[in-house]
Design a protein around this motif. Structure first.
Motif, short mmCIF file in Angstrom:
data_model
loop_
_atom_site.label_atom_id
_atom_site.label_comp_id
_atom_site.label_asym_id
_atom_site.label_seq_id
_atom_site.Cartn_x
_atom_site.Cartn_y
_atom_site.Cartn_z
N THR A 168 -9.06 -1.37 10.17
CA THR A 168 -8.11 -0.93 9.14
C THR A 168 -8.60 -1.21 7.72
O THR A 168 -8.07 -0.66 6.77
CB THR A 168 -6.75 -1.63 9.31
OG1 THR A 168 -6.89 -3.05 9.08
CG2 THR A 168 -6.17 -1.38 10.70
N THR A 170 -7.99 -3.64 5.96
CA THR A 170 -6.91 -4.23 5.16
C THR A 170 -7.35 -5.56 4.55
O THR A 170 -8.29 -6.20 5.03
CB THR A 170 -5.66 -4.46 6.04
OG1 THR A 170 -6.06 -5.01 7.29
CG2 THR A 170 -4.91 -3.17 6.27
N ASP A 174 -1.71 -7.21 2.48
CA ASP A 174 -1.40 -5.83 2.85
C ASP A 174 -0.37 -5.80 3.98
O ASP A 174 -0.23 -6.74 4.75
CB ASP A 174 -2.67 -5.09 3.30
CG ASP A 174 -3.58 -4.71 2.15
OD1 ASP A 174 -3.18 -4.91 0.98
OD2 ASP A 174 -4.69 -4.23 2.40
N ILE A 176 0.95 -4.23 7.51
CA ILE A 176 0.47 -3.58 8.72
C ILE A 176 1.63 -3.45 9.70
O ILE A 176 2.41 -4.38 9.88
CB ILE A 176 -0.71 -4.35 9.34
CG1 ILE A 176 -1.33 -3.57 10.51
CG2 ILE A 176 -0.30 -5.75 9.80
CD1 ILE A 176 -2.68 -4.12 10.95
N LEU A 198 -2.28 -10.86 6.65
CA LEU A 198 -1.54 -9.61 6.53
C LEU A 198 -0.04 -9.84 6.77
O LEU A 198 0.35 -10.79 7.44
CB LEU A 198 -2.06 -8.59 7.55
CG LEU A 198 -3.57 -8.28 7.47
CD1 LEU A 198 -3.96 -7.34 8.60
CD2 LEU A 198 -3.93 -7.69 6.12
N HIS A 243 -0.06 -0.12 4.66
CA HIS A 243 -1.49 0.11 4.46
C HIS A 243 -2.15 0.56 5.77
O HIS A 243 -3.16 1.27 5.74
CB HIS A 243 -2.17 -1.17 3.98
CG HIS A 243 -1.71 -1.64 2.64
ND1 HIS A 243 -0.55 -2.36 2.46
CD2 HIS A 243 -2.26 -1.50 1.40
CE1 HIS A 243 -0.40 -2.65 1.18
NE2 HIS A 243 -1.41 -2.14 0.51
N ALA A 244 -1.59 0.11 6.90
CA ALA A 244 -2.19 0.46 8.19
C ALA A 244 -1.13 0.40 9.29
O ALA A 244 -0.16 -0.35 9.19
CB ALA A 244 -3.35 -0.48 8.52
#
Length: 351
Positions: A168, A170, A174, A176, A198, A243-244
């Motif tokens: 990802t 990331t 971030d 997720i 994350l 972000h993912a």
């Protein structure tokens, strides 16, 4: 140890009868002999992956009649060219990536995508049996600090999520999203993502899975049967989206929703294998407008596996398991099909 001539295995019925027939526990299967460069392993435990259900039900290609790819056991015999003193008695793991050629152009970049690879429980006999042979250069060394039952899920669920998170790209802070967060892969992904800094949005259903996800460090939990997932995720992420998303769920609805949860420049990692094929709900316009990335993942590199093992030894991650006796095999398949396992199911292989 005295190696017997026959062994016990969970054997899949012939194609055409699988929808009604039960997996059979047979005790007359021959014990294989290690060839050059191979190890004979007496298995102790094997995790049960949802992809095993797909293989057993013939949803995905199956060229062997013994599934399983999360096996942990000890080396009891070596083939020619393998140093006996270095390997006998060593605890090792068998993964989905049973072997790769290590010679082709793809292997030079990432051998987990080798077009000539063999996969345990798919095109070579898997880990739902007492004894198994494997190339020495492809087994995973299990650190002595780890118990074999909780180490087993690291070999697929753990490494699949570790590698997916790395894909990802990331960064700490971030967002997720993990659809299927309370399952075998998802609950490992929460722990890894949290350790990487994350912020995890867990998606699943039910109070037990909510408690599990939040206890493992998820920032938020949303129930896909109750909550407006897209609205809740957008509210948490300043209206931009995540972000993912790593989609471990296997439904078309989950994948369609995953696309909607991504912000511009977001990354979707496809992990969950559908029961029936469908096309990803992505249009060229969406891809162009938002600059999205879609990748797939099924395994991780040896380096990623080593990093994951280090995290497990340090106590940063641990599989939440439900352990079952081998004769409960068909019950476990039913529980997995109905999403009634919290964390990972692990089979105890007969001694």
């Amino acid at each position: 140890m005295q190696i017997p001539l026959t062994q016990t295995a969970a054997v899949i019925p012939p194609a055409g009868t699988y929808q009604t027939a039960q997996v059979q526990i047979l005790s007359d299967r021959p014990v294989p002999a290690p060839a050059e460069g191979e190890l004979l392993i007496k298995l102790e435990y094997s995790g049960v992956c949802h992809s095993d259900v797909h293989s057993i039900r013939r949803d995905t290609p199956m060229l062997t009649d013994v599934a399983g790819h999360e096996g942990v056991g000890k080396v009891v015999k070596v083939g020619a060219g393998v140093e006996e003193e270095a390997w006998l008695g060593k605890r090792v793991g068998i993964r989905w990536l049973y072997s790769s050629c290590l010679k082709c152009e793809i292997c030079a970049i990432n051998h987990t995508a080798c077009p000539y690879q063999k996969n345990a429980g798919a095109n070579v006999p898997g880990t739902f049996q007492q004894f198994l042979v494997s190339p020495a250069e492809h087994v995973t060394i299990i650190p002595s600090e780890l118990a074999p039952d909780t180490a087993a899920p690291l070999l697929c669920a753990g490494i699949a999520m570790y590698s997916s998170i790395m894909k990802t790209r990331t960064r700490p802070g971030d967002w997720i999203v993990l659809p299927g967060a309370g399952g075998g892969l998802g609950h490992m992904g929460i722990q890894i993502a949290v350790k990487k800094g994350l912020k995890v949005i867990a998606i699943d259903s039910g109070e037990k899975k909510k408690h599990l996800c939040l206890s493992l460090g998820a920032t938020a939990f949303f129930d896909y049967k109750v909550d407006d997932i897209e609205r809740e995720v957008k509210n948490l992420t300043s209206g931009l989206g995540a972000h993912a998303v790593i989609c471990t769920a296997n439904s078309e609805t989950a994948y369609r929703q995953s696309m909607q949860l991504l912000r511009s420049l977001g990354v979707l990692v496809c992990v969950g294998i559908p029961n029936t094929p469908f096309r990803l709900p992505a249009t060229p316009f969406d891809m162009i407008l938002k600059g999205l990335t879609i990748v797939g993942n099924s395994a991780g590199t040896a380096k990623e596996m080593e990093e994951l093992m280090e995290m497990a030894v340090a106590g940063d991650i641990k599989a939440h398991i439900e352990c079952f006796e081998f004769d409960c095999f068909n019950d476990v398949l039913r529980l997995l099909e109905n999403a009634e396992i919290d964390g990972r199911a692990v089979m105890k292989i007969p001694e």
